[in-house]
Design an enzyme around this catalytic site. Structure first.
Site, mmCIF file in Angstrom:
data_model
loop_
_atom_site.group_PDB
_atom_site.id
_atom_site.type_symbol
_atom_site.label_atom_id
_atom_site.label_comp_id
_atom_site.label_asym_id
_atom_site.label_seq_id
_atom_site.Cartn_x
_atom_site.Cartn_y
_atom_site.Cartn_z
ATOM 1 N N SER A 247 15.840 35.437 3.430
ATOM 2 C CA SER A 247 16.240 36.285 4.652
ATOM 3 C C SER A 247 17.618 36.312 4.083
ATOM 4 O O SER A 247 18.069 36.136 3.681
ATOM 5 C CB SER A 247 15.538 36.244 5.577
ATOM 6 O OG SER A 247 17.006 34.945 6.285
ATOM 7 N N LYS A 248 18.043 38.282 4.588
ATOM 8 C CA LYS A 248 19.761 38.339 4.596
ATOM 9 C C LYS A 248 20.298 36.599 4.691
ATOM 10 O O LYS A 248 21.339 36.708 4.492
ATOM 11 C CB LYS A 248 19.388 38.936 5.047
ATOM 12 C CG LYS A 248 18.799 40.831 4.984
ATOM 13 C CD LYS A 248 18.940 41.865 5.725
ATOM 14 C CE LYS A 248 18.913 43.197 4.604
ATOM 15 N NZ LYS A 248 18.897 44.501 5.670
ATOM 16 N N ARG A 249 19.917 35.971 6.320
ATOM 17 C CA ARG A 249 20.898 35.385 6.171
ATOM 18 C C ARG A 249 21.414 34.203 5.211
ATOM 19 O O ARG A 249 22.583 33.190 5.394
ATOM 20 C CB ARG A 249 20.640 35.005 7.556
ATOM 21 C CG ARG A 249 19.835 33.565 7.066
ATOM 22 C CD ARG A 249 19.200 32.572 8.680
ATOM 23 N NE ARG A 249 18.630 32.000 8.432
ATOM 24 C CZ ARG A 249 16.999 31.957 9.066
ATOM 25 N NH1 ARG A 249 16.505 34.101 8.906
ATOM 26 N NH2 ARG A 249 15.661 31.104 8.546
ATOM 27 N N GLY B 166 21.385 34.934 2.190
ATOM 28 C CA GLY B 166 22.775 35.724 0.849
ATOM 29 C C GLY B 166 21.027 36.800 0.610
ATOM 30 O O GLY B 166 21.860 37.190 -0.794
#
Length: 477
Positions: A243-245, A247
């Site tokens: 996910s975005k967390r 990167g």
């Protein structure tokens, strides 16, 4: 089987409801590589039947990302919204052959059935209320459902996972056409893949549970089955879904951060595929070596530091002229437009220490600015009044040079060091801060050659003024 003898047709079929993310890019890459490796075709199809969430902006972002990665397509892009007649014809065929039926159950009724099933400990699948219905109310909306066999086994012969079996009794009478006439994913994708002659469907293993339903639709429509290859997911370093967390941002965000497309391609292909212990591959090597047998069964783990290391490798091995072309936009965003010859000289000094194009631009910005902002700590530590005579001597020697090459500049420093019985470190760091504003930079004499005589002496004179002002302040105090 000799895969070279088969005409392979692969596809990438993103939904334009957002950007192209890392997982989607890897799927596109695997399909592209397999088509190129086998001399086949790679088709791009935009699955835009979700009219509420699909946007033109997302379509353009996906196309731009594909082009940046160098994943050219042989056909397309096709759009599902332009293929409605094909879906209608296929749905009508399923109705006529008894493989589909009209379902008039309302959303409220379906929700009540779902809750009741959960309450009774049953799987909340459709209970078949309309499965054998013979009345068709003219004024009541309906969906089309696929009449899934209620017994038997659906076998998926997966090229990555091996044989996977699904019990038909566990499958649902899935909706294939909504009440507004729009086809659902599992139905449209079968019609599209069959009509486009797709031979190999390479996709993430989050689609594996869709595959038995799709196989049944293929069989009901009399379509030949393609080969399936479900690729393990990409996980973050905590082994949770990427996910975005972690990167995992847009592919174009990596471009905007200064990653090279060839580095990202190399990194993505290794997230799930291997060829011995080799880590670095040229594009031609990937095309020559890529095969489905090399795809692993375990999930790939996304490591931003590994990607950064790989990007630094590609920067070091990219020609200065190509780097100049790619780094220029990062400089232009800051209003810097250096002449080509000076840009090329600057690149030589920062190339080995830059991990991204953005870092490269940041690392050589000082070459092209009119004023230098001193790092506060560096100024306090190195720009002290005691340096006034040394700066004056350096300036005097540099002004006398008719040739400002690195080796000639160095002779001035040696002369000042000898005259004052000091080592290079005593003068080098103060001069570095004066010229670059920083305590860390490329080699000092390299920097001076790139800056040129006029700009070097101007910056040293400005630093000398700063030193003289400090001296005056000390005297007053």
């Amino acid at each position: 089987m000799d895969e070279k003898k088969e005409t392979v047709i692969t596809r990438f079929a993103p939904s334009p409801t957002g950007y192209l993310h890392i997982g989607g890019a890897r799927t596109a890459l695997f399909n592209w590589l397999y088509a190129r490796h086998t001399g086949g075709k790679f088709i791009l199809r935009i699955e835009d039947t979700d009219r509420q969430r699909s946007t033109e902006a997302s379509i353009q972002v996906i196309l731009e990302a594909m082009k940046w990665l160098g994943l050219d397509w042989d056909e397309g892009p096709y759009f599902q919204t332009q293929r409605a007649d094909l879906y209608r014809q296929a749905a009508q065929k399923l109705l006529e052959t008894g493989w589909a039926y009209r379902c008039y159950c309302t959303p409220e009724e379906l929700e009540a059935k779902r809750k009741q099933a959960l309450k009774e400990g049953r799987k909340p699948k459709y209970d078949g209320t309309c499965r054998n219905r013979t009345d068709f109310p003219a004024d009541k909306p309906f969906v089309l459902r696929f009449k899934c066999p209620q017994e038997g086994t659906v076998v998926v012969e997966d090229l990555v996972k091996g044989t996977v079996r699904f019990e038909a009794s566990e499958l649902d009478d899935l909706i294939i056409v909504r009440s507004d006439g729009v086809p659902t994913y599992n139905f449209a994708v079968v019609v599209d893949d069959a009509s486009m002659g797709i031979t190999h469907i390479i996709r993430g293993d989050d689609h594996l549970n869709n595959t038995p339903r799709q196989i049944l639709i293929y069989q009901a429509l009399g379509y030949p089955l393609p080969k399936f290859a479900h690729v393990p997911m990409i996980l973050g370093q905590d082994h949770k879904r990427l996910s975005k967390r972690h990167g995992a941002v847009s592919v174009l965000a990596y471009r905007d951060e200064g990653y090279l497309p060839q580095a990202l391609v190399n990194y993505l292909v290794r997230l799930g595929w291997s060829h011995g212990d080799q880590e670095i591959f040229s594009r031609n090597e990937l095309i020559d070596l890529f095969n489905l047998e090399g795809i692993g069964k375990s999930a790939g783990v996304f490591n931003p530091e590994k990607l950064l290391w790989l990007n630094a490798h590609y920067i070091r091995n990219t020609s200065d002229s190509e780097l100049a072309r790619q780094v220029r936009p990062f400089l232009e965003m800051e209003g810097i437009d250096p002449p080509e010859d000076r840009l090329m000289m600057a690149i030589k000094t920062v190339k080995e220490r830059s991990r991204t194009l953005k870092e490269m631009a940041d690392g050589m910005r000082f070459y092209f600015t009119d004023t230098v902002t001193y790092d506060p700590k560096g100024e306090r530590k190195f720009l002290k009044p005691a340096m006034i005579p040394l700066f004056s001597q350096i300036i005097e020697c540099l002004e006398a040079l008719d040739n400002f090459e690195e080796s000639r500049v160095e002779t001035c420093f040696k002369a000042v060091m000898e005259r004052n019985q000091i080592k290079l470190g005593k003068i080098a760091q103060p001069v570095r801060v004066a010229l670059t504003g920083k305590t860390v930079s490329p080699g000092l004499f390299e920097v001076m050659e790139v800056l040129g005589k006029e700009r070097t002496i101007s910056r040293l004179r400005n630093a000398l003024k700063t030193l003289e002002q400090k001296a005056a302040e000390y005297e007053e105090a």
